[in-house]
Design a protein around this motif. Structure first.
Motif, PDB file in Angstrom:
ATOM      1  N   LEU A 189       0.895  -1.295  -0.012  1.00 45.43           N
ATOM      2  CA  LEU A 189       0.072   0.009   0.066  1.00 45.43           C
ATOM      3  C   LEU A 189       0.921   1.308  -0.010  1.00 45.43           C
ATOM      4  O   LEU A 189       1.404   1.456   0.876  1.00 45.43           O
ATOM      5  CB  LEU A 189      -0.860  -0.038   1.301  1.00 45.43           C
ATOM      6  CG  LEU A 189      -1.623  -1.098   1.426  1.00 45.43           C
ATOM      7  CD1 LEU A 189      -2.690  -1.236   2.710  1.00 45.43           C
ATOM      8  CD2 LEU A 189      -2.631  -1.869   0.177  1.00 45.43           C
ATOM      9  N   ALA A 202      -2.001   0.936  -4.907  1.00 48.79           N
ATOM     10  CA  ALA A 202      -1.634  -0.450  -4.239  1.00 48.79           C
ATOM     11  C   ALA A 202      -1.562  -1.569  -5.363  1.00 48.79           C
ATOM     12  O   ALA A 202      -1.888  -1.298  -6.640  1.00 48.79           O
ATOM     13  CB  ALA A 202      -3.048  -0.979  -3.630  1.00 48.79           C
ATOM     14  N   PRO A 218      -5.985  -5.846  -6.657  1.00 47.51           N
ATOM     15  CA  PRO A 218      -6.034  -4.469  -6.167  1.00 47.51           C
ATOM     16  C   PRO A 218      -5.269  -3.562  -6.671  1.00 47.51           C
ATOM     17  O   PRO A 218      -3.853  -3.848  -6.943  1.00 47.51           O
ATOM     18  CB  PRO A 218      -5.726  -4.899  -4.530  1.00 47.51           C
ATOM     19  CG  PRO A 218      -4.792  -6.279  -4.789  1.00 47.51           C
ATOM     20  CD  PRO A 218      -5.542  -6.977  -5.944  1.00 47.51           C
ATOM     21  N   TRP A 221      -6.006   1.972  -2.715  1.00 46.59           N
ATOM     22  CA  TRP A 221      -6.614   1.674  -1.183  1.00 46.59           C
ATOM     23  C   TRP A 221      -6.967   3.152  -0.901  1.00 46.59           C
ATOM     24  O   TRP A 221      -6.458   4.015  -1.354  1.00 46.59           O
ATOM     25  CB  TRP A 221      -5.467   1.142  -0.180  1.00 46.59           C
ATOM     26  CG  TRP A 221      -4.273   1.872  -0.031  1.00 46.59           C
ATOM     27  CD1 TRP A 221      -3.169   2.009  -0.757  1.00 46.59           C
ATOM     28  CD2 TRP A 221      -4.172   2.840   1.191  1.00 46.59           C
ATOM     29  NE1 TRP A 221      -2.121   3.012  -0.383  1.00 46.59           N
ATOM     30  CE2 TRP A 221      -2.775   3.504   0.682  1.00 46.59           C
ATOM     31  CE3 TRP A 221      -4.738   3.057   2.315  1.00 46.59           C
ATOM     32  CZ2 TRP A 221      -2.270   4.230   1.870  1.00 46.59           C
ATOM     33  CZ3 TRP A 221      -3.973   4.067   3.097  1.00 46.59           C
ATOM     34  CH2 TRP A 221      -2.905   4.793   2.955  1.00 46.59           C
ATOM     35  N   LEU A 230      -9.721  -1.713   0.206  1.00 46.20           N
ATOM     36  CA  LEU A 230      -8.933  -2.332  -1.112  1.00 46.20           C
ATOM     37  C   LEU A 230      -9.747  -2.008  -2.222  1.00 46.20           C
ATOM     38  O   LEU A 230     -10.938  -2.503  -2.131  1.00 46.20           O
ATOM     39  CB  LEU A 230      -8.261  -3.875  -0.714  1.00 46.20           C
ATOM     40  CG  LEU A 230      -7.457  -3.834   0.130  1.00 46.20           C
ATOM     41  CD1 LEU A 230      -6.883  -5.518   0.132  1.00 46.20           C
ATOM     42  CD2 LEU A 230      -6.002  -2.891  -0.171  1.00 46.20           C
ATOM     43  N   SER A 237     -14.792  -2.930  -4.339  1.00 50.77           N
ATOM     44  CA  SER A 237     -13.784  -2.725  -3.406  1.00 50.77           C
ATOM     45  C   SER A 237     -14.075  -3.552  -2.123  1.00 50.77           C
ATOM     46  O   SER A 237     -15.337  -4.226  -2.077  1.00 50.77           O
ATOM     47  CB  SER A 237     -13.769  -1.428  -2.539  1.00 50.77           C
ATOM     48  OG  SER A 237     -14.926  -0.756  -1.973  1.00 50.77           O
TER      49      SER A 237
END
Length: 264
Positions: A189, A202, A218, A221, A230, A237
């Motif tokens: 992240l 991310a 992903p 974030w 995420l 998400s």
């Protein structure tokens, strides 16, 4: 279509409409009544055993001066005089109905029978409550333990933002786990900058062999009010909350997901 066929079709529709019109509605207040009462609400035939006298009565859900309302035509008092003493009804502990007077004393106390209920009145006579196929509200099925657990898991966890991790501590490298202490993938992240949607980047850190996480893919974030989100490449998400030193998917439905921060 031939005229004869049209007449038959019209007759069939009229007959179906007549059947629907003759079907009595479900008892008033049935949905809001206590579970123990629901199977009893509605119309019943009450008969004096060994005699041709009987009446149709209705066990209602509405409160009465004593218990719940019991309704019947005025002519029933002549056919079955004992009904003149009844001020209301209630359900006994075994689920059988009980007709009560204005002081709450039983006028007719029933017990379950093969069809309906048998009861003995204060007049010493035997009475039968016959359901006779009248519509009845079935009690709502109680959820199983698995269903209750699933419902509880589907609820969002209440988060106190004041006790949640500070926003500046969230960026970093994380182990992604499906089971405790069993790493499936790793993710980074990044610490901003935020893009136009308010999310930071991310990405997977190295190879990921988890098919579900690869499909999720992903790419961003977001952190707000103690909840970590995420964001997938396609825009959907998954949210996580911080518990016991790691992040947990919330609500806890479907495939589990845990994130544990790696040491710098």
């Amino acid at each position: 279509m031939r005229p004869g066929h049209l007449l038959l079709l019209a007759a069939g529709l009229l007959a179906a409409g007549a059947v629907r019109a003759q079907t009595p509605p479900l008892p008033r207040g049935a949905e809001a009544a206590p579970e123990a009462l629901r199977p009893l609400l509605g119309a019943w035939d009450i008969e004096l055993v060994g005699a041709p006298r009987k009446c149709t009565i209705t066990l209602g859900a509405e409160p009465a001066a004593r218990g719940r309302q019991l309704r019947f035509p005025a002519t029933c008092r002549r056919a079955l005089p004992i009904l003149g003493q009844v001020a209301g009804w209630s359900a006994a502990g075994d689920g059988a109905p009980r007709f009560e007077d204005s002081a709450g004393k039983p006028v007719v106390a029933f017990t379950r029978a093969a069809a309906g209920f048998d009861g003995k009145g204060t007049d010493g006579k035997q009475y039968l409550l016959d359901p006779k196929g009248y519509p009845r509200s079935a009690p709502r099925a109680q959820p199983s333990s698995a269903e209750r657990a699933a419902t509880a898991a589907a609820r969002l966890t209440t988060v106190d933002p004041a006790s949640a991790p500070a926003a500046e501590t969230v960026p970093g490298r994380y182990a992604m786990m499906r089971q405790q202490n069993r790493e499936a993938c790793a993710i980074t992240l990044a610490a901003g900058p935020l893009n136009s949607t308010g999310r930071a980047p991310a990405s997977f850190d190295g190879r990921c062999d988890d098919t579900g996480l690869m499909i999720f893919d992903p790419v961003g974030w977001r952190y707000a009010a103690g909840r970590l989100s995420l964001i997938a490449r396609k825009g959907h998400s998954v949210e996580l909350v911080f518990e016991s030193g790691q992040w947990r998917k919330d609500p806890a439905v479907g495939a589990p997901l845990l994130l544990r921060k790696r040491a710098p």
